[in-house]
Design a protein around this motif. Structure first.
Motif, PDB file in Angstrom:
ATOM      1  N   GLN A 100       0.854  -1.227  -0.034  1.00 57.71           N
ATOM      2  CA  GLN A 100       0.000  -0.013   0.049  1.00 57.71           C
ATOM      3  C   GLN A 100       0.727   1.277  -0.152  1.00 57.71           C
ATOM      4  OE1 GLN A 100      -3.429  -0.144  -0.416  1.00 57.71           O
ATOM      5  NE2 GLN A 100      -3.241  -2.274  -0.205  1.00 57.71           N
ATOM      6  N   THR A 101       2.240   1.146  -0.371  1.00 58.32           N
ATOM      7  CA  THR A 101       2.985   2.173  -0.045  1.00 58.32           C
ATOM      8  C   THR A 101       3.586   2.820  -1.549  1.00 58.32           C
ATOM      9  OG1 THR A 101       4.796   0.916   0.465  1.00 58.32           O
ATOM     10  CG2 THR A 101       3.670   2.047   2.098  1.00 58.32           C
ATOM     11  N   GLY A 102       3.199   2.202  -2.490  1.00 60.08           N
ATOM     12  CA  GLY A 102       3.438   2.753  -4.006  1.00 60.08           C
ATOM     13  C   GLY A 102       2.909   4.153  -4.384  1.00 60.08           C
ATOM     14  N   PRO A 103       3.270   4.408  -5.508  1.00 63.37           N
ATOM     15  CA  PRO A 103       2.727   5.804  -6.126  1.00 63.37           C
ATOM     16  C   PRO A 103       1.453   5.959  -5.818  1.00 63.37           C
ATOM     17  CG  PRO A 103       4.345   4.760  -7.701  1.00 63.37           C
ATOM     18  CD  PRO A 103       4.000   3.931  -6.610  1.00 63.37           C
ATOM     19  N   ASP A 104       0.359   4.763  -6.017  1.00 65.68           N
ATOM     20  CA  ASP A 104      -0.766   4.881  -6.082  1.00 65.68           C
ATOM     21  C   ASP A 104      -1.644   4.457  -4.531  1.00 65.68           C
ATOM     22  OD1 ASP A 104      -1.281   6.278  -8.340  1.00 65.68           O
ATOM     23  OD2 ASP A 104      -0.914   4.183  -9.359  1.00 65.68           O
ATOM     24  N   GLY A 105      -0.477   3.932  -3.632  1.00 66.86           N
ATOM     25  CA  GLY A 105      -0.807   3.310  -2.388  1.00 66.86           C
ATOM     26  C   GLY A 105      -1.785   4.181  -1.590  1.00 66.86           C
ATOM     27  N   VAL A 106      -2.653   3.537  -0.811  1.00 66.19           N
ATOM     28  CA  VAL A 106      -3.478   4.352   0.121  1.00 66.19           C
ATOM     29  C   VAL A 106      -2.656   4.942   1.445  1.00 66.19           C
ATOM     30  CG1 VAL A 106      -5.547   3.282  -0.424  1.00 66.19           C
ATOM     31  CG2 VAL A 106      -4.300   2.442   1.343  1.00 66.19           C
ATOM     32  N   LEU A 107      -1.839   4.377   1.802  1.00 62.06           N
ATOM     33  CA  LEU A 107      -0.889   4.758   2.950  1.00 62.06           C
ATOM     34  C   LEU A 107      -0.235   6.137   2.584  1.00 62.06           C
ATOM     35  CD1 LEU A 107       0.609   1.392   4.505  1.00 62.06           C
ATOM     36  CD2 LEU A 107      -1.335   2.880   5.122  1.00 62.06           C
ATOM     37  N   ARG A 108      -0.125   6.836   1.403  1.00 59.11           N
ATOM     38  CA  ARG A 108       0.369   7.681   0.996  1.00 59.11           C
ATOM     39  C   ARG A 108      -0.707   8.921   1.405  1.00 59.11           C
ATOM     40  NH1 ARG A 108       4.955   8.377  -1.727  1.00 59.11           N
ATOM     41  NH2 ARG A 108       5.978   6.738  -2.593  1.00 59.11           N
ATOM     42  N   LEU A 109      -2.003   8.417   1.346  1.00 58.55           N
ATOM     43  CA  LEU A 109      -2.886   9.387   1.791  1.00 58.55           C
ATOM     44  C   LEU A 109      -2.986   9.341   3.378  1.00 58.55           C
ATOM     45  CD1 LEU A 109      -5.738   8.500  -0.812  1.00 58.55           C
ATOM     46  CD2 LEU A 109      -4.464  10.727  -0.524  1.00 58.55           C
ATOM     47  N   ALA A 110      -2.479   8.294   4.023  1.00 62.33           N
ATOM     48  CA  ALA A 110      -2.634   8.326   5.463  1.00 62.33           C
ATOM     49  C   ALA A 110      -1.965   9.493   6.119  1.00 62.33           C
ATOM     50  CB  ALA A 110      -2.183   6.972   6.112  1.00 62.33           C
ATOM     51  N   ILE A 111      -0.717   9.944   5.625  1.00 61.27           N
ATOM     52  CA  ILE A 111      -0.011  10.766   6.097  1.00 61.27           C
ATOM     53  C   ILE A 111      -0.663  12.207   5.744  1.00 61.27           C
ATOM     54  CG2 ILE A 111       2.122  12.271   5.672  1.00 61.27           C
ATOM     55  CD1 ILE A 111       3.719   9.698   4.642  1.00 61.27           C
ATOM     56  N   GLN A 112      -1.170  12.536   4.556  1.00 60.75           N
ATOM     57  CA  GLN A 112      -2.250  13.700   4.453  1.00 60.75           C
ATOM     58  C   GLN A 112      -3.411  13.661   5.587  1.00 60.75           C
ATOM     59  OE1 GLN A 112      -2.786  15.125   0.580  1.00 60.75           O
ATOM     60  NE2 GLN A 112      -1.936  13.311  -0.331  1.00 60.75           N
ATOM     61  N   VAL A 113      -4.131  12.529   5.839  1.00 60.03           N
ATOM     62  CA  VAL A 113      -5.115  12.480   6.944  1.00 60.03           C
ATOM     63  C   VAL A 113      -4.695  12.828   7.994  1.00 60.03           C
ATOM     64  CG1 VAL A 113      -6.612  10.935   8.105  1.00 60.03           C
ATOM     65  CG2 VAL A 113      -6.310  10.564   5.708  1.00 60.03           C
ATOM     66  N   TRP A 114      -3.353  12.582   8.371  1.00 57.02           N
ATOM     67  CA  TRP A 114      -2.786  13.038   9.813  1.00 57.02           C
ATOM     68  C   TRP A 114      -2.469  14.448   9.836  1.00 57.02           C
ATOM     69  CZ3 TRP A 114       2.043   9.095   9.779  1.00 57.02           C
ATOM     70  CH2 TRP A 114       1.544   7.811   9.965  1.00 57.02           C
ATOM     71  N   SER A 115      -2.170  14.793   9.012  1.00 53.50           N
ATOM     72  CA  SER A 115      -1.697  16.399   8.515  1.00 53.50           C
ATOM     73  C   SER A 115      -3.316  17.164   8.905  1.00 53.50           C
ATOM     74  CB  SER A 115      -1.475  17.045   7.216  1.00 53.50           C
ATOM     75  OG  SER A 115      -0.989  17.974   7.518  1.00 53.50           O
ATOM     76  N   GLU A 116      -4.223  16.715   8.064  1.00 55.59           N
ATOM     77  CA  GLU A 116      -5.439  17.384   8.050  1.00 55.59           C
ATOM     78  C   GLU A 116      -6.326  17.157   9.232  1.00 55.59           C
ATOM     79  OE1 GLU A 116      -8.658  19.507   5.676  1.00 55.59           O
ATOM     80  OE2 GLU A 116      -6.320  18.944   5.598  1.00 55.59           O
ATOM     81  N   ALA A 117      -5.874  16.082  10.154  1.00 48.90           N
ATOM     82  CA  ALA A 117      -6.539  16.000  11.366  1.00 48.90           C
ATOM     83  C   ALA A 117      -6.048  16.900  12.462  1.00 48.90           C
ATOM     84  CB  ALA A 117      -6.298  14.538  11.875  1.00 48.90           C
ATOM     85  N   GLN A 118      -4.754  17.666  12.266  1.00 46.37           N
ATOM     86  CA  GLN A 118      -4.336  18.640  12.940  1.00 46.37           C
ATOM     87  C   GLN A 118      -4.987  19.652  13.157  1.00 46.37           C
ATOM     88  OE1 GLN A 118      -1.863  17.602  15.273  1.00 46.37           O
ATOM     89  NE2 GLN A 118      -2.397  15.751  14.164  1.00 46.37           N
ATOM     90  N   ARG A 119      -6.088  20.282  12.160  1.00 44.44           N
ATOM     91  CA  ARG A 119      -6.692  21.463  11.990  1.00 44.44           C
ATOM     92  C   ARG A 119      -8.249  21.132  11.881  1.00 44.44           C
ATOM     93  NH1 ARG A 119      -8.441  22.046   6.769  1.00 44.44           N
ATOM     94  NH2 ARG A 119      -8.502  24.588   7.000  1.00 44.44           N
ATOM     95  N   ASP A 120      -8.537  19.904  11.868  1.00 44.12           N
ATOM     96  CA  ASP A 120     -10.113  19.472  11.741  1.00 44.12           C
ATOM     97  C   ASP A 120     -10.408  18.890  13.029  1.00 44.12           C
ATOM     98  OD1 ASP A 120     -12.452  18.199  11.073  1.00 44.12           O
ATOM     99  OD2 ASP A 120     -11.912  18.708   8.996  1.00 44.12           O
TER     100      ASP A 120
END
Length: 204
Positions: A100-120
């Motif tokens: 899940q960590t390739g260019p299209d892997g969902v875990l790349r989005l996990a990092i963005q989710v963590w970041s967004e969670a800091q403000r939402d």
């Protein structure tokens, strides 16, 4: 008017989510607007807003998709019969991470989710509850390891489970941000720390 089938509705919803995922991976959450998703999906404004009234709804749905697969994998590891050795648990968890960590892997989005969670705050509550659930699976794994004699009888499963779970985001953060270490190197390091040997006979 003919009734729209549930299958059609589900397919249309997935079409929008796939478009949003491509946008988020390409441009990030903050740089992606609902109009970007609408264009990417090739649908009308009304069709997209029918399923997702706001970008927050899209982000949350993507986060749920990111998390759902991992939760299933971790739950299966916690229930496995017979209980797996801790190094084997980690090997199997990291094999999923690698998928899940390739260019299209969902875990790349996990990092963005963590970041967004800091403000939402709402997303933060969702992420907090989800990761507590992940950690609970590893606490259960540690408890079974203690019962099997792999951990000392006075070991604290809460502490051991939290530490074991922490190895997983630690691995994929390094993989995504630096490209290293590979899974076999990381597992060898963990085995050395846990057992004093880098050549334990486990898969990975």
């Amino acid at each position: 008017m003919p009734r729209v089938s549930d299958e059609h509705l589900a397919a249309r919803r997935q079409q929008i989510l796939d478009a949003a995922r491509r946008c988020f991976l390409r441009d990030g959450f903050h740089n992606t607007s609902m109009q970007d998703v609408i264009r990417e999906a090739g649908l009308s404004v009304g069709a997209v807003y029918r399923y997702f009234p706001s970008k927050y709804n899209l982000v949350t749905a993507i986060a749920q998709a990111v998390i759902g697969g991992a939760d299933q994998v971790f739950a299966e590891l916690a229930r496995h019969e017979p209980p797996l050795p801790l190094t084997e648990v980690l090997a199997r968890a990291l094999a999923y991470v690698d998928s899940q960590t390739g260019p299209d892997g969902v875990l790349r989005l996990a990092i963005q989710v963590w970041s967004e969670a800091q403000r939402d705050p709402a997303l933060a509550d969702f992420v907090r509850a989800t990761y507590r659930g992940f950690r609970d699976h590893f606490v259960a794994i540690a408890r079974r390891a203690r019962e099997a004699g792999e951990l000392p009888v006075d070991a604290d499963p809460e502490a051991a489970g939290a530490a074991l779970f922490g190895l997983i985001p630690g691995y994929f953060m390094q993989r995504i941000l630096t490209g290293q270490p590979d899974r076999h190197t990381y597992l060898a390091g963990v085995r050395t720390l846990l057992t004093g040997s880098a050549t334990s006979p486990v898969s990975g």
